[in-house]
Design an enzyme around this catalytic site. Structure first.
Site, PDB file in Angstrom:
ATOM      1  CE  LYS A  80      11.399  26.400  26.561  1.00 18.24           C
ATOM      2  NZ  LYS A  80      11.622  27.571  27.435  1.00 18.24           N
ATOM      3  CB  SER A 155      15.337  27.284  29.007  1.00 13.93           C
ATOM      4  OG  SER A 155      14.070  27.920  28.909  1.00 13.93           O
ATOM      5  CB  SER A 179      13.923  31.065  28.818  1.00 12.52           C
ATOM      6  OG  SER A 179      14.785  30.525  29.775  1.00 12.52           O
TER       7      SER A 179
HETATM    8  N1  GLN Z   1      18.269  31.161  32.808  1.00 10.90           N
HETATM    9  C1  GLN Z   1      17.253  31.360  33.814  1.00 10.90           C
HETATM   10  C2  GLN Z   1      17.176  30.126  34.677  1.00 10.90           C
HETATM   11  O1  GLN Z   1      17.961  29.266  34.485  1.00 10.90           O
HETATM   12  C3  GLN Z   1      15.942  31.654  33.159  1.00 10.90           C
HETATM   13  C4  GLN Z   1      15.290  30.471  32.580  1.00 10.90           C
HETATM   14  C5  GLN Z   1      13.954  30.762  31.934  1.00 10.90           C
HETATM   15  O2  GLN Z   1      13.608  31.905  31.651  1.00 10.90           O
HETATM   16  N2  GLN Z   1      13.184  29.720  31.756  1.00 10.90           N
HETATM   17  O3  GLN Z   1      16.366  29.995  35.526  1.00 10.90           O
END
Ligand code: GLN
Length: 499
Positions: A80, A155, A179
């Site tokens: 990532k 994400s 995410s």
């Molecule tokens: N979708 C959540 C957010 O937008 C979690 C994102 C994540 O786990 N990095 O904050």
């Protein structure tokens, strides 16, 4: 080539160790696969072709010299783009870091290298990991290999798409609110959020430091456990790292024994509003667990209803503070520095141009929640809710070994469907967020395809802090029972290889 790609990561590692294939051959096969399909998927922001082949040759030489390496030595991995890599750009999918090359490796990166793994490239993500669809990337759209009109989750959507499209056998991710688990669920993969502090945040670009947790993606439970073990464990560079042995996740993944295990179904995480096929597959998994000897009980965690609201105060608050470091002076982009403007003007122009709309929304929300006069009402009460959620988990784990829920309320949604409606986007993490707020362990394992759209559904398994092995044990049981019943799930994806 497709032979190598259809192997599991565990099998590939064993084949490399036995000299049946080489890391160079495996890496070339995966680079070929990326060439063949990534135009359609868009999983990678950067492919490190030369550096990957170089790393592969180096590990082949180490193996030939008789060096004892771990089970994933020589196996390629997609990384990532939130993890610092000194030999590749690191942008967190933001324009503000375009072209930035970190001076050092993140601990997770360093441990992949120590394990002899080959980093194929950096995967797309929502900018600074804020989002649930990867549509907030400043660079490109990533598509779900099950249906390229749909999102791969977020994400960590580049990582989930890469593994589901067989562009890498394994990938790293980070989970702040879901995410890893959410993209794993919607791409038909295994994805784990380790116990907070179980995997190091050092060198990972920070979003919300009290929540951010690196974790693995894989096409099966054992592979996820092997990657989890490869990069986790105590790190003196991270002040919140736990000084305790990595839970025995690999052993648990191999065992899958759940006779007598007490499984709690969280009432608050199973709603009539969820997609019918998601609920159907979830309830079937409960029957399956029962048939394998587990005891199923209903559990109530009343504070979970407030988790999403608390998260959207805490995460933006931490983000507003963490992202203050992007000040046009130290990293990446600098706009309007023509000798006529003050440092403050340059900073403001840079941040206005360098950050995307969702990142700006979070910074503003967080700054507001932390401002004097509002701090107690917003940030303060969110922290109190966080304590209540932790108490709900503690009470539940007093009577059950693991908790379960659907990972996500729906299967993968169409690209563009929720971009204009932040609240609809935030709801994708309804079931995953409580675990981040409490800091315990959780994992998503595929539990079938929803009958109405033939898209993957994830079962979420939650365990107490440092009992990550329990999530792998249950996941392995589900994976095996479903394979016996339905065959390999990923074999039904249009981008499946071999299987
Ligand atoms: N979708 C959540 C957010 O937008 C979690 C994102 C994540 O786990 N990095 O904050």
């Amino acid at each position: 080539m497709s032979d190598i790609i259809s192997l599991t990561a565990a099998e590939l590692g064993a084949a490399i160790k036995a000299g049946e294939t080489s890391s160079e051959e495996a890496t070339a096969a995966y680079l070929g696969r990326i060439d063949a399909v990534d135009d359609q998927i868009g999983a990678f922001l950067h492919v490190g072709r030369e550096s990957a082949l170089e790393q592969a040759r180096a590990v082949d030489a180490r193996i030939a010299a008789g060096e004892e390496l771990g089970p994933l030595a020589g196996v390629p991995v997609a990384h990532k783009d939130v993890f610092s890599t000194k030999d590749m750009p690191t942008t967190a999918a933001s324009k503000i870091l375009e072209g930035w090359r970190p001076p050092y490796d993140a601990t997770v990166t360093a441990r992949l290298r120590e394990a002899g793994m080959v980093i194929l490239g950096k995967t797309n993500m929502d900018e600074f990991a804020m989002g649930s669809s990867t549509e907030n990337s400043a660079y490109q759209v990533t598509r779900n290999p099950w249906d390229t009109g749909r999102i791969p989750g977020g994400s960590s959507g580049g990582s989930s798409a890469a593994v589901a499209a067989f562009e890498a056998p394994l990938a790293t991710g980070t989970d702040t609110g879901g995410s890893i688990r959410q993209p794993a669920a919607v791409c038909g993969l295994v994805g784990a959020k380790p116990t907070y502090g179980g995997s190091s945040r050092y060198g990972m670009i920070a979003f919300a430091s009290s929540l951010d947790t690196p974790g693995p993606f894989a096409r099966n439970v054992l592979d996820a456990a092997l990657l989890h073990e490869a990069f986790s464990g105590h790190d003196p560079h991270d002040s919140t790292s736990i000084d305790a042995p990595v839970p025995p996740v690999v052993e648990a993944a191999r065992s899958g024994e759940i006779e007598g295990l007490r499984v709690g179904v969280v009432k608050e995480l199973d709603s009539d509003g969820f997609q019918a096929g998601v609920r159907q597959r979830f309830h079937e998994s409960l029957e399956l667990l029962e048939s394998l000897g587990a005891k199923i009980v209903e559990v109530s965690c009343p504070s979970f209803d407030a988790a999403l609201s608390a998260y959207y105060l805490i995460a933006p608050s931490e983000c507003s503070s963490n992202l203050a470091r992007f000040d046009a002076m130290r990293y990446g982009l600098r706009v309007g520095d023509d000798g006529t403007r003050s440092a403050e003007e340059v900073m403001s122009l840079t941040r206005a141009q360098g950050f995307g709309p969702e990142v700006k929304r979070r910074i503003m929300l967080g700054t507001y929640a932390l401002s004097s006069g509002y701090y107690d009402a917003y940030y303060g009460s969110a922290q109190q809710v966080r304590t209540l959620i932790k108490r709900d988990f503690d009470a539940a784990f007093g009577s059950v070994d693991v908790l379960v829920s659907p990972t996500t309320p729906t299967t993968a949604f169409p690209i563009g469907e929720r971009t204009e409606d932040p609240m609809a986007m935030y709801l994708a993490d309804l079931c995953t967020i409580p675990t981040n707020l409490a800091g315990n362990a959780a994992l998503s394992v595929p539990c079938g395809l929803a009958p109405e759209d033939n898209l993957p559904v994830g079962l979420q398994i939650m365990a107490p802090a440092l009992a990550d092995d329990r999530t792998y044990r249950v996941a392995a049981a589900v994976e095996r029972a479903l394979a016996d019943r339905d065959g390999a799930l990923l074999a039904r994806s249009p981008y499946a290889v071999g299987a």
